[in-house]
Motif scaffolding. Sequence first.
Motif, PDB file in Angstrom:
ATOM      1  N   ASN A  99      65.804 -22.654  37.175  1.00  0.00           N
ATOM      2  CA  ASN A  99      65.175 -21.588  36.398  1.00  0.00           C
ATOM      3  C   ASN A  99      66.020 -21.167  35.206  1.00  0.00           C
ATOM      4  N   LEU A 155      68.331 -16.709  32.437  1.00  0.00           N
ATOM      5  CA  LEU A 155      67.522 -16.843  33.646  1.00  0.00           C
ATOM      6  C   LEU A 155      66.266 -16.008  33.459  1.00  0.00           C
ATOM      7  N   ASN A 156      65.126 -16.699  33.364  1.00  0.00           N
ATOM      8  CA  ASN A 156      63.846 -16.024  33.151  1.00  0.00           C
ATOM      9  C   ASN A 156      63.956 -15.014  32.003  1.00  0.00           C
ATOM     10  N   SER A 185      72.608 -16.522  40.950  1.00  0.00           N
ATOM     11  CA  SER A 185      71.352 -15.773  40.954  1.00  0.00           C
ATOM     12  C   SER A 185      70.117 -16.655  41.101  1.00  0.00           C
ATOM     13  N   ASP A 186      70.265 -17.953  41.048  1.00  0.00           N
ATOM     14  CA  ASP A 186      69.157 -18.829  41.454  1.00  0.00           C
ATOM     15  C   ASP A 186      69.662 -19.687  42.604  1.00  0.00           C
ATOM     16  N   ASN A 207      68.527 -21.975  44.122  1.00  0.00           N
ATOM     17  CA  ASN A 207      68.193 -23.404  44.112  1.00  0.00           C
ATOM     18  C   ASN A 207      69.108 -24.224  43.221  1.00  0.00           C
TER      19      ASN A 207
END
Lengths: 238, 238
Positions: free
Chosen positions: B141, B153-154, B214-215, B217
């Motif tokens: 992301n 991030l986003n 924070s992600d 994945n």
Amino acid sequence: METVDKKILLVEDDPNFGTVLKDYLMMNDFDVVHAKNGMEGFEKFKKDNYDLCILDVMMPYKDGFTLAKEIREKNEEVPIIFLTAKAMKEDVLRGYKVGADDYLNKPFDSEVLLMKIKAIIQRKGADSLADSKEFEFQIGNFHLNSKLRFLTLNDKEPIKLSPKENELLRLLALHLNDLMPRELALTKIWRDDNYFTSRSMDVYIAKLRKYLKSDENVEIVNIHGEGFRLLVKDQVDF
Amino acid sequence: METVDKKILLVEDDPNFGTVLKDYLMMNDFDVVHAKNGMEGFEKFKKDNYDLCILDVMMPYKDGFTLAKEIREKNEEVPIIFLTAKAMKEDVLRGYKVGADDYLNKPFDSEVLLMKIKAIIQRKGADSLADSKEFEFQIGNFHLNSKLRFLTLNDKEPIKLSPKENELLRLLALHLNDLMPRELALTKIWRDDNYFTSRSMDVYIAKLRKYLKSDENVEIVNIHGEGFRLLVKDQVDF
DNA sequence: AAAAGCGTTTAACCAAATGTTAACATCTCT
DNA sequence: AGAGATGTTAACATTTGGTTAAACGCTTTT
């Protein structure tokens, strides 16, 4: 960024269709030059700088492909859209081979054309300004006239810029929202990249920041060790 | 940069058509990843960096437009081509609005598609030659802009990266999901491979891990004695 | 010719960003 | 278990940037 209307060269031999299309494009804020055949189209192309060419394929004297090839020899960058009545596969392939950006069959929907135009110009647009002689810039609510060395905010009294202030802000504006490397400004404006010119540049950055402070959406941010970035927040697209 | 095959993300739910198209593109020296629906397409997109996306419009769970919008949020640059069975004007307009580069109606001629692909990729390539577009990466992301040294991030506030952090993450991203040898980073970034530079690198790996936490994945895994691997796990697969 | 005005450069000091090293904890492989 | 590799944190050193003001050089004004 859009200080000036985008300039389109329309080459279309059918006078009715050509005029209608031209009017439609002009209504949508494009600056359109209409040539009635390939020859004229090429002459017009050589005399000015265009952001986009729209070429009819079927034309007397010189067809759209031939014209496209001549245009490509002069300019590898300018986007080209073909208009054609017949949708022959060979033609389409030929079009892409001479460097077309898009292909439209007549009759087509004018809104679709408009979208395509916007999509194509938008993509190309970004860095084509890099070396141009542009001297007018929109920076958030500011307007910079780097020929007269004026920085204007709305209807306020214009700020007079010194040559160095002006050159520096102009370089930043050319790289709007992108990195303007230290070294670039030093070599282009100060003609020398050393400790002292670098310190001098920092002094000018401070001066510009002071000017730009009156619009909180405009900011010069530093990228440590790399350069500066003239940043405009809250941007609206068309 | 090496002359690697261009990577295409193909999102098409019809298994027959999708496979045929994939094979055709691969025969033409493209590196094709085929996703069977919008969800999967987005996951695949996040896990790698593509030169072009070809999206079917009509798909279950997530249609092509929605997918395109999500892709655009992550990456403003990557070219998108829509495939559609029905040629509704509204659809075409919607496509261009979400930032399509082209539009094709099924059934279409595969040679035409090939030409369009080449035209679009070439066009992008030319635009970005000036400053070599090799500085934008999709990492799960996250989006890394290694020119501006931003990790986003986003819609969160971008994380500013230091030069070393940036270079290291960029090297890892270039080897996404693959081994990035220790020695490579040390010679390329630290210009010296010794005990201390190696420890320093470990410090930077720790910093990057903190950012990437924070992600869940995305992960940097160590390969003992070899180097590191920037890993993007999948979350959904159906 | 001296004074004033202007743009620019230099200097000095301070603040922020970056990079390195050390120390210690933990892990991995044999 | 034990050696070497890796993870983490923090102190410290270094580099870079921000700001202010004085100095400089040039042109115009008095």
